[in-house]
Write a protein that holds these residues in place. Structure first.
Motif, PDB file in Angstrom:
ATOM      1  N   SER A 209     -25.637  -3.341  22.271  1.00  0.00           N
ATOM      2  CA  SER A 209     -24.340  -2.849  22.731  1.00  0.00           C
ATOM      3  C   SER A 209     -23.606  -2.152  21.599  1.00  0.00           C
ATOM      4  O   SER A 209     -23.524  -2.675  20.484  1.00  0.00           O
ATOM      5  CB  SER A 209     -23.485  -4.013  23.250  1.00  0.00           C
ATOM      6  OG  SER A 209     -24.137  -4.704  24.281  1.00  0.00           O
ATOM      7  N   TYR A 210     -23.060  -0.988  21.908  1.00  0.00           N
ATOM      8  CA  TYR A 210     -22.216  -0.297  20.944  1.00  0.00           C
ATOM      9  C   TYR A 210     -20.852  -0.965  20.876  1.00  0.00           C
ATOM     10  O   TYR A 210     -20.344  -1.497  21.867  1.00  0.00           O
ATOM     11  CB  TYR A 210     -22.053   1.169  21.331  1.00  0.00           C
ATOM     12  CG  TYR A 210     -23.061   2.085  20.677  1.00  0.00           C
ATOM     13  CD1 TYR A 210     -22.679   2.974  19.700  1.00  0.00           C
ATOM     14  CD2 TYR A 210     -24.402   2.041  21.040  1.00  0.00           C
ATOM     15  CE1 TYR A 210     -23.596   3.808  19.083  1.00  0.00           C
ATOM     16  CE2 TYR A 210     -25.330   2.872  20.440  1.00  0.00           C
ATOM     17  CZ  TYR A 210     -24.921   3.751  19.462  1.00  0.00           C
ATOM     18  OH  TYR A 210     -25.841   4.565  18.853  1.00  0.00           O
ATOM     19  N   SER A 216     -13.599   5.139  16.571  1.00  0.00           N
ATOM     20  CA  SER A 216     -14.965   4.971  16.070  1.00  0.00           C
ATOM     21  C   SER A 216     -15.820   4.192  17.063  1.00  0.00           C
ATOM     22  O   SER A 216     -15.362   3.195  17.641  1.00  0.00           O
ATOM     23  CB  SER A 216     -14.951   4.234  14.727  1.00  0.00           C
ATOM     24  OG  SER A 216     -14.224   4.956  13.751  1.00  0.00           O
ATOM     25  N   VAL A 217     -17.042   4.660  17.268  1.00  0.00           N
ATOM     26  CA  VAL A 217     -18.030   3.971  18.103  1.00  0.00           C
ATOM     27  C   VAL A 217     -19.286   3.804  17.254  1.00  0.00           C
ATOM     28  O   VAL A 217     -19.768   4.766  16.650  1.00  0.00           O
ATOM     29  CB  VAL A 217     -18.336   4.771  19.380  1.00  0.00           C
ATOM     30  CG1 VAL A 217     -19.366   4.031  20.223  1.00  0.00           C
ATOM     31  CG2 VAL A 217     -17.077   5.018  20.186  1.00  0.00           C
ATOM     32  N   TYR A 269     -16.864  -7.435  22.059  1.00  0.00           N
ATOM     33  CA  TYR A 269     -16.238  -6.131  21.896  1.00  0.00           C
ATOM     34  C   TYR A 269     -15.481  -6.065  20.570  1.00  0.00           C
ATOM     35  O   TYR A 269     -15.072  -7.074  20.016  1.00  0.00           O
ATOM     36  CB  TYR A 269     -15.257  -5.858  23.050  1.00  0.00           C
ATOM     37  CG  TYR A 269     -15.852  -6.133  24.411  1.00  0.00           C
ATOM     38  CD1 TYR A 269     -16.678  -5.204  25.031  1.00  0.00           C
ATOM     39  CD2 TYR A 269     -15.604  -7.342  25.068  1.00  0.00           C
ATOM     40  CE1 TYR A 269     -17.237  -5.453  26.272  1.00  0.00           C
ATOM     41  CE2 TYR A 269     -16.162  -7.607  26.308  1.00  0.00           C
ATOM     42  CZ  TYR A 269     -16.976  -6.663  26.911  1.00  0.00           C
ATOM     43  OH  TYR A 269     -17.528  -6.927  28.131  1.00  0.00           O
ATOM     44  N   ASN A 270     -15.296  -4.837  20.086  1.00  0.00           N
ATOM     45  CA  ASN A 270     -14.464  -4.567  18.907  1.00  0.00           C
ATOM     46  C   ASN A 270     -14.901  -5.359  17.677  1.00  0.00           C
ATOM     47  O   ASN A 270     -14.073  -5.859  16.909  1.00  0.00           O
ATOM     48  CB  ASN A 270     -12.984  -4.860  19.208  1.00  0.00           C
ATOM     49  CG  ASN A 270     -12.492  -4.118  20.433  1.00  0.00           C
ATOM     50  OD1 ASN A 270     -12.168  -4.720  21.456  1.00  0.00           O
ATOM     51  ND2 ASN A 270     -12.436  -2.805  20.358  1.00  0.00           N
ATOM     52  N   LEU A 271     -16.206  -5.474  17.488  1.00  0.00           N
ATOM     53  CA  LEU A 271     -16.737  -6.185  16.324  1.00  0.00           C
ATOM     54  C   LEU A 271     -16.480  -5.379  15.053  1.00  0.00           C
ATOM     55  O   LEU A 271     -16.797  -4.190  14.986  1.00  0.00           O
ATOM     56  CB  LEU A 271     -18.236  -6.408  16.508  1.00  0.00           C
ATOM     57  CG  LEU A 271     -19.004  -6.967  15.305  1.00  0.00           C
ATOM     58  CD1 LEU A 271     -18.611  -8.417  15.071  1.00  0.00           C
ATOM     59  CD2 LEU A 271     -20.509  -6.846  15.536  1.00  0.00           C
ATOM     60  N   PHE A 272     -15.902  -6.013  14.017  1.00  0.00           N
ATOM     61  CA  PHE A 272     -15.731  -5.344  12.730  1.00  0.00           C
ATOM     62  C   PHE A 272     -15.510  -6.382  11.642  1.00  0.00           C
ATOM     63  O   PHE A 272     -15.324  -7.577  11.909  1.00  0.00           O
ATOM     64  CB  PHE A 272     -14.556  -4.354  12.775  1.00  0.00           C
ATOM     65  CG  PHE A 272     -13.190  -4.997  12.880  1.00  0.00           C
ATOM     66  CD1 PHE A 272     -12.431  -5.240  11.740  1.00  0.00           C
ATOM     67  CD2 PHE A 272     -12.652  -5.328  14.119  1.00  0.00           C
ATOM     68  CE1 PHE A 272     -11.176  -5.826  11.828  1.00  0.00           C
ATOM     69  CE2 PHE A 272     -11.401  -5.902  14.218  1.00  0.00           C
ATOM     70  CZ  PHE A 272     -10.654  -6.158  13.068  1.00  0.00           C
ATOM     71  N   TYR A 273     -15.554  -5.931  10.409  1.00  0.00           N
ATOM     72  CA  TYR A 273     -15.280  -6.773   9.264  1.00  0.00           C
ATOM     73  C   TYR A 273     -13.919  -6.391   8.662  1.00  0.00           C
ATOM     74  O   TYR A 273     -13.576  -5.200   8.592  1.00  0.00           O
ATOM     75  CB  TYR A 273     -16.352  -6.593   8.176  1.00  0.00           C
ATOM     76  CG  TYR A 273     -17.622  -7.383   8.419  1.00  0.00           C
ATOM     77  CD1 TYR A 273     -17.743  -8.691   7.984  1.00  0.00           C
ATOM     78  CD2 TYR A 273     -18.689  -6.787   9.085  1.00  0.00           C
ATOM     79  CE1 TYR A 273     -18.912  -9.412   8.192  1.00  0.00           C
ATOM     80  CE2 TYR A 273     -19.871  -7.501   9.297  1.00  0.00           C
ATOM     81  CZ  TYR A 273     -19.970  -8.802   8.842  1.00  0.00           C
ATOM     82  OH  TYR A 273     -21.134  -9.520   9.065  1.00  0.00           O
ATOM     83  N   THR A 274     -13.183  -7.389   8.216  1.00  0.00           N
ATOM     84  CA  THR A 274     -11.949  -7.121   7.504  1.00  0.00           C
ATOM     85  C   THR A 274     -12.256  -6.704   6.066  1.00  0.00           C
ATOM     86  O   THR A 274     -13.398  -6.823   5.608  1.00  0.00           O
ATOM     87  CB  THR A 274     -11.040  -8.357   7.496  1.00  0.00           C
ATOM     88  OG1 THR A 274     -11.688  -9.408   6.730  1.00  0.00           O
ATOM     89  CG2 THR A 274     -10.777  -8.862   8.901  1.00  0.00           C
ATOM     90  N   VAL A 275     -11.262  -6.215   5.368  1.00  0.00           N
ATOM     91  CA  VAL A 275     -11.446  -5.784   3.984  1.00  0.00           C
ATOM     92  C   VAL A 275     -11.919  -6.941   3.108  1.00  0.00           C
ATOM     93  O   VAL A 275     -12.691  -6.766   2.168  1.00  0.00           O
ATOM     94  CB  VAL A 275     -10.138  -5.185   3.438  1.00  0.00           C
ATOM     95  CG1 VAL A 275     -10.277  -4.826   1.956  1.00  0.00           C
ATOM     96  CG2 VAL A 275      -9.746  -3.936   4.244  1.00  0.00           C
ATOM     97  N   SER A 276     -11.482  -8.147   3.448  1.00  0.00           N
ATOM     98  CA  SER A 276     -11.867  -9.322   2.665  1.00  0.00           C
ATOM     99  C   SER A 276     -13.245  -9.850   3.039  1.00  0.00           C
ATOM    100  O   SER A 276     -13.706 -10.833   2.461  1.00  0.00           O
ATOM    101  CB  SER A 276     -10.811 -10.425   2.826  1.00  0.00           C
ATOM    102  OG  SER A 276     -10.714 -10.818   4.205  1.00  0.00           O
TER     103      SER A 276
END
Length: 280
Positions: A209-210, A216-217, A269-276
């Motif tokens: 899954s994207y 951004s995708v 959905y909306n998987l991402f990493y924080t700056v930390s």
């Protein structure tokens, strides 16, 4: 034929040549020449596309007398400042008489180069190499992944896939892709997806899954330390599918803090990493 609209570009107080149609955007090279897409009506709802440089049509005298009736895309300049773009036409599809297959060429200073049929969006590398999925022949039932680099086209995948629906460059400059195999035997549709990164198969899943965040995708998220995380669909039983999160190809356990529910993700959905470096 449709009546020409008499479209033209004006630069300062100077009018450029008229064409049936002219389209933005306008691109400028290092010498401040203008380039833009134009089209002539060749019949009812049929248009032949070209690129104009200032007031001159570029391909009016091409030796192959080729016309491109499916459009022009990916207009850009190479490292030397020379124009390059993708032009597409159509050919009759033999196994579906009502269908026409678009075929695309890369046009650059050294000539015209065949890319493939029904090409997917091009992912451009840092050195103007082009990564794209396409069908090599008019009647092909499968899709392959290709890299255009230094004047030649190289096939990336060694395994046959019905479709390659995701591909791009890793942070280290390698290539990743998602190869789909469809199975309709037994009257039901099943699919499996190979996730391949830099020549190594990370795993096989029902589907990948994207994810999206803002505009951004992307198929995977990178942590600040370089770990990559993605979401894949898995078949849990004959009728149930669930989503799981994988980091560096290793499946993460279902969160212990999750209360109630089926014990698996129905969607992520909306998987991402924080700056930390925290996964969200």
């Amino acid at each position: 034929f449709e009546p020409g609209r008499g479209c033209f570009v004006v630069r300062g107080d100077k009018k450029m040549s008229e064409f049936d149609f002219a389209y933005p955007p306008i691109y400028f090279d290092r010498q401040n020449n203008m380039y833009y897409m134009i089209a002539d009506s060749a019949g009812e709802y049929v248009y032949n596309y070209d690129i104009a440089k200032n007031s001159k049509r570029l391909n009016s005298g091409n030796r192959e007398s080729k016309t491109y009736n499916s459009g022009i895309s990916d207009v850009k300049f190479d490292d030397n400042g020379d124009l390059m773009y993708v032009a597409s036409g159509t050919e009759k599809n033999e196994y579906e008489s009502s269908d026409y297959m678009p075929l695309s060429y890369l046009i650059e200073k050294n000539g015209r180069h065949f890319l493939g049929y029904s090409i997917r969006p091009i992912q451009w590398g840092s050195r103007n190499e082009a990564l794209f999925a396409a069908q090599e022949t008019l009647n092909a039932r499968n899709t392959d992944l290709y890299l255009w680099k230094n004047g030649s086209k190289t096939k990336i995948n060694s395994k046959r896939y019905d479709d390659i629906y995701g591909y791009g460059y890793t942070r280290s400059g390698g290539i990743y892709y998602m190869g789909l195999i469809s199975d309709t035997t037994g009257g039901t549709y099943k699919s499996s997806t190979d996730f391949v990164m830099e020549g190594r198969k990370i795993g096989t899943y029902s589907f990948l899954s994207y994810q999206s965040l803002g505009d951004s995708v992307y198929p995977m998220a990178y942590s600040p330390s370089g770990d990559f995380t993605f979401v894949a669909e898995e078949q849990l039983n004959d009728t149930t599918y669930g989503n799981a999160v994988f980091t560096n190809g290793v499946k993460l356990p279902f969160p212990e803090t999750a209360a109630g529910g089926p014990g698996y993700f129905r969607g992520v959905y909306n998987l991402f990493y924080t700056v930390s470096g925290e996964m969200f």
